[in-house]
Structure formats: C-alpha cells, structure tokens
Write a protein that holds these residues in place. Structure first.
Motif, PDB file in Angstrom:
ATOM      1  N   MET A   1     -72.524 122.506  29.132  1.00 55.11           N
ATOM      2  CA  MET A   1     -72.504 122.755  27.710  1.00 55.11           C
ATOM      3  C   MET A   1     -71.062 122.746  27.229  1.00 55.11           C
ATOM      4  O   MET A   1     -70.187 123.341  27.845  1.00 55.11           O
ATOM      5  N   LEU A   2     -70.828 122.045  26.119  1.00 52.95           N
ATOM      6  CA  LEU A   2     -69.486 121.927  25.585  1.00 52.95           C
ATOM      7  C   LEU A   2     -69.397 122.547  24.200  1.00 52.95           C
ATOM      8  O   LEU A   2     -70.236 122.272  23.332  1.00 52.95           O
ATOM      9  N   LEU A   3     -68.383 123.365  23.983  1.00 51.93           N
ATOM     10  CA  LEU A   3     -68.102 123.949  22.687  1.00 51.93           C
ATOM     11  C   LEU A   3     -66.826 123.316  22.155  1.00 51.93           C
ATOM     12  O   LEU A   3     -65.793 123.328  22.830  1.00 51.93           O
ATOM     13  N   LEU A   4     -66.893 122.760  20.966  1.00 51.16           N
ATOM     14  CA  LEU A   4     -65.750 122.088  20.363  1.00 51.16           C
ATOM     15  C   LEU A   4     -65.394 122.783  19.066  1.00 51.16           C
ATOM     16  O   LEU A   4     -66.126 122.697  18.079  1.00 51.16           O
ATOM     17  N   VAL A 124     -63.111 123.479  24.162  1.00 53.64           N
ATOM     18  CA  VAL A 124     -61.811 122.929  23.801  1.00 53.64           C
ATOM     19  C   VAL A 124     -61.661 123.067  22.290  1.00 53.64           C
ATOM     20  O   VAL A 124     -62.655 123.009  21.556  1.00 53.64           O
ATOM     21  N   PHE A 125     -60.429 123.278  21.847  1.00 50.96           N
ATOM     22  CA  PHE A 125     -60.153 123.416  20.420  1.00 50.96           C
ATOM     23  C   PHE A 125     -59.181 122.332  19.974  1.00 50.96           C
ATOM     24  O   PHE A 125     -58.148 122.117  20.605  1.00 50.96           O
ATOM     25  N   LEU A 126     -59.540 121.641  18.893  1.00 52.50           N
ATOM     26  CA  LEU A 126     -58.641 120.665  18.297  1.00 52.50           C
ATOM     27  C   LEU A 126     -57.707 121.359  17.321  1.00 52.50           C
ATOM     28  O   LEU A 126     -58.097 122.316  16.648  1.00 52.50           O
ATOM     29  N   HIS A 127     -56.479 120.843  17.220  1.00 53.44           N
ATOM     30  CA  HIS A 127     -55.492 121.496  16.374  1.00 53.44           C
ATOM     31  C   HIS A 127     -54.695 120.462  15.590  1.00 53.44           C
ATOM     32  O   HIS A 127     -54.155 119.527  16.178  1.00 53.44           O
ATOM     33  N   GLU A 128     -54.667 120.644  14.273  1.00 51.54           N
ATOM     34  CA  GLU A 128     -53.838 119.826  13.386  1.00 51.54           C
ATOM     35  C   GLU A 128     -53.008 120.780  12.511  1.00 51.54           C
ATOM     36  O   GLU A 128     -53.532 121.361  11.568  1.00 51.54           O
ATOM     37  N   PRO A 129     -51.735 120.963  12.835  1.00 49.62           N
ATOM     38  CA  PRO A 129     -50.924 121.955  12.121  1.00 49.62           C
ATOM     39  C   PRO A 129     -50.304 121.465  10.821  1.00 49.62           C
ATOM     40  O   PRO A 129     -49.733 122.275  10.077  1.00 49.62           O
ATOM     41  N   ASP A 130     -50.414 120.171  10.521  1.00 51.28           N
ATOM     42  CA  ASP A 130     -49.725 119.598   9.363  1.00 51.28           C
ATOM     43  C   ASP A 130     -50.643 119.567   8.137  1.00 51.28           C
ATOM     44  O   ASP A 130     -51.593 118.781   8.097  1.00 51.28           O
ATOM     45  N   PRO A 131     -50.372 120.397   7.123  1.00 49.44           N
ATOM     46  CA  PRO A 131     -51.228 120.394   5.927  1.00 49.44           C
ATOM     47  C   PRO A 131     -51.287 119.031   5.246  1.00 49.44           C
ATOM     48  O   PRO A 131     -52.329 118.648   4.716  1.00 49.44           O
ATOM     49  N   ALA A 132     -50.185 118.281   5.277  1.00 47.58           N
ATOM     50  CA  ALA A 132     -50.188 116.963   4.633  1.00 47.58           C
ATOM     51  C   ALA A 132     -51.185 116.027   5.306  1.00 47.58           C
ATOM     52  O   ALA A 132     -51.867 115.237   4.637  1.00 47.58           O
ATOM     53  N   GLN A 133     -51.288 116.106   6.622  1.00 49.45           N
ATOM     54  CA  GLN A 133     -52.262 115.280   7.333  1.00 49.45           C
ATOM     55  C   GLN A 133     -53.682 115.709   6.982  1.00 49.45           C
ATOM     56  O   GLN A 133     -54.579 114.872   6.827  1.00 49.45           O
ATOM     57  N   LEU A 134     -53.897 117.010   6.845  1.00 49.09           N
ATOM     58  CA  LEU A 134     -55.225 117.493   6.474  1.00 49.09           C
ATOM     59  C   LEU A 134     -55.586 117.063   5.056  1.00 49.09           C
ATOM     60  O   LEU A 134     -56.744 116.745   4.781  1.00 49.09           O
ATOM     61  N   LEU A 188     -60.079 115.110  29.450  1.00 46.59           N
ATOM     62  CA  LEU A 188     -59.157 115.462  30.528  1.00 46.59           C
ATOM     63  C   LEU A 188     -58.961 116.972  30.595  1.00 46.59           C
ATOM     64  O   LEU A 188     -59.016 117.575  31.675  1.00 46.59           O
ATOM     65  N   ASP A 189     -58.753 117.595  29.438  1.00 43.93           N
ATOM     66  CA  ASP A 189     -58.542 119.044  29.419  1.00 43.93           C
ATOM     67  C   ASP A 189     -59.809 119.809  29.778  1.00 43.93           C
ATOM     68  O   ASP A 189     -59.736 120.938  30.273  1.00 43.93           O
ATOM     69  N   LEU A 190     -60.960 119.209  29.524  1.00 43.90           N
ATOM     70  CA  LEU A 190     -62.226 119.837  29.901  1.00 43.90           C
ATOM     71  C   LEU A 190     -62.554 119.621  31.370  1.00 43.90           C
ATOM     72  O   LEU A 190     -63.507 120.192  31.888  1.00 43.90           O
ATOM     73  N   GLY A 191     -61.784 118.762  32.031  1.00 45.16           N
ATOM     74  CA  GLY A 191     -62.074 118.452  33.425  1.00 45.16           C
ATOM     75  C   GLY A 191     -63.236 117.509  33.588  1.00 45.16           C
ATOM     76  O   GLY A 191     -63.868 117.471  34.643  1.00 45.16           O
ATOM     77  N   LEU A 192     -63.533 116.730  32.535  1.00 49.12           N
ATOM     78  CA  LEU A 192     -64.699 115.844  32.567  1.00 49.12           C
ATOM     79  C   LEU A 192     -64.323 114.374  32.655  1.00 49.12           C
ATOM     80  O   LEU A 192     -65.203 113.513  32.632  1.00 49.12           O
ATOM     81  N   GLN A 193     -63.050 114.072  32.727  1.00 50.60           N
ATOM     82  CA  GLN A 193     -62.621 112.678  32.651  1.00 50.60           C
ATOM     83  C   GLN A 193     -63.278 111.809  33.711  1.00 50.60           C
ATOM     84  O   GLN A 193     -63.612 110.660  33.470  1.00 50.60           O
ATOM     85  N   ARG A 194     -63.511 112.386  34.881  1.00 53.70           N
ATOM     86  CA  ARG A 194     -64.107 111.586  35.954  1.00 53.70           C
ATOM     87  C   ARG A 194     -65.538 112.005  36.268  1.00 53.70           C
ATOM     88  O   ARG A 194     -66.133 111.514  37.208  1.00 53.70           O
ATOM     89  N   ALA A 202     -71.599 120.291  33.506  1.00 56.31           N
ATOM     90  CA  ALA A 202     -71.096 121.092  32.389  1.00 56.31           C
ATOM     91  C   ALA A 202     -72.186 121.514  31.434  1.00 56.31           C
ATOM     92  O   ALA A 202     -72.022 121.580  30.249  1.00 56.31           O
ATOM     93  N   ARG A 203     -73.327 121.793  31.981  1.00 57.28           N
ATOM     94  CA  ARG A 203     -74.440 122.153  31.102  1.00 57.28           C
ATOM     95  C   ARG A 203     -74.575 123.654  30.999  1.00 57.28           C
ATOM     96  O   ARG A 203     -75.329 124.156  30.208  1.00 57.28           O
TER      97      ARG A 203
END
Length: 203
Positions: A1-4, A124-134, A188-194, A202-203
């Motif tokens: 199971m994956l939480l994003l 895993v958590f995605l991060h975008e710190p730039d308000p202009a990009q958002l 890759l960070d989740l360890g699922l790349q391979r 991962a269930r």
C-alpha cells in the motif's frame, strides 16, 4: 500500500495515477473521502471538515493561519483514513492513496484500525517550495481561476510544514521537479524501483 502526500498543486496526480496503472491497483483520492464525510455530516457535527465551505475567505487569512487550519482539518480526517487503510490491510488489497490531508504521523503508524502495518504501508511526500511555480501549476490546471497567488503561498508553506514533519518521521520527501523524473525518483525513495509487483511487496 502506498500513501502519497503533499500540498495542493505539487503534482501528486502526476505520480499517483501512473503508480496505480503501473501496478494495476486502485487509487483512493482523499478529496473523495472529504466529500463523502461532508455529505454525511453537518457543519455543526464536523466543523473543521466543513470549514472551507462555511468560511470561503481563505485568501484574506494570514498564511500561517491557513497552514494551521489545513493541519487541523487533516487531523480531523485521520480516523476516516485509518479506517480505509485498515480495511485494505485486513483484506490484503493493495491501493494507492493520495491527498493533501495525508499526514506524515499517520503514515508512520505501526497499525491502522487494529491492523498491523508490518512494513506493508509505504509513504512518500512531494514537495514544491516555490509559490511562483504553484501559481503556474494552478493556472495550467484551473485557467478560469486566474493567478491564485494567495492560495499558492499558503500551499507552499503547508508543503514546507508537511516536508518537515515527514523528515522527522523518516519518510521520504521528493522534490516535485523536474516532473520528467518525479515518478522514478518517488519509486526509488519508496524502494520500489526494481520491485516487479506492488502486490508482492508493498500492499
């Protein structure tokens, strides 16, 4: 199971849907849970979960207050998320769950609604710190709304808060850009790349 997890506008859907397709599993959007709970309750029963509907003035609030409210709303939603995650663990049914209101503390739990995680829940958590990009992200996604600068600033700061909490919990934080490699970096960070099968690992 994956939480994003991650703040609004960071591109979670760009990762969540390809992940679900890659492993042939369903996807749960936390926004749908919010809508379901709102439909089944009143503002008096669940004031936080109805907050943005009953107080549609977020653009006038200080950014720090918006972040506090986002965190409080996320906390109020946790019992529903625990039940959903626990049900999928009990039925051994893999799923990708994505949304703004996923908290790192929830993802780090050892059990959900009485069901032991036992390494079957990854986050895993995605991060975008730039308000202009958002601002640009919102404009691409919702051109009819114009430039949502206040919303972008609040989202960037909420994202900073989520990322800091994720680091404290030892949960991977992936920069949202460059988008071309976001999925591969998340895997890759989740360890699922391979890993050939999400169901097997991962269930």
């Amino acid at each position: 199971m994956l939480l994003l997890g991650g703040a609004s506008g960071t591109g979670k859907s760009r990762v969540a849907y390809p992940l679900a397709r890659r492993y042939g599993v369903p996807i749960v959007e936390v926004d749908d849970l919010v809508l379901a709970v709102q439909r089944m309750t009143t503002p008096e029963q669940q004031p936080l979960l109805h907050h943005w509907d009953t107080h549609p003035d977020a653009g006038r609030l200080p950014v720090s207050r918006v972040v506090e409210l986002q965190a409080a709303i996320a906390e109020a939603l946790q019992p529903a998320l625990e039940a959903v995650i626990g049900n999928h663990l009990e039925t051994d049914t893999p799923v990708v769950i994505e949304g703004d209101y996923l908290l790192p503390a929830l993802a780090a739990q050892d059990s959900f609604d009485g069901q032991a995680a036992e390494g079957r829940v990854r986050a895993v958590f995605l991060h975008e710190p730039d308000p202009a990009q958002l601002v640009a992200n919102y404009l691409e996604r919702e051109p009819h709304e114009g430039e949502q600068r206040s919303r972008a600033e609040a989202s960037a700061r909420y994202g900073d808060w989520l990322a800091a909490r994720a680091v404290e919990q030892g949960i991977p934080v992936v920069p949202a850009r460059p988008w071309a490699t976001t999925l591969s970096r998340a895997l890759l960070d989740l360890g699922l790349q391979r890993d050939p099968e999400l169901r097997a690992d991962a269930r």
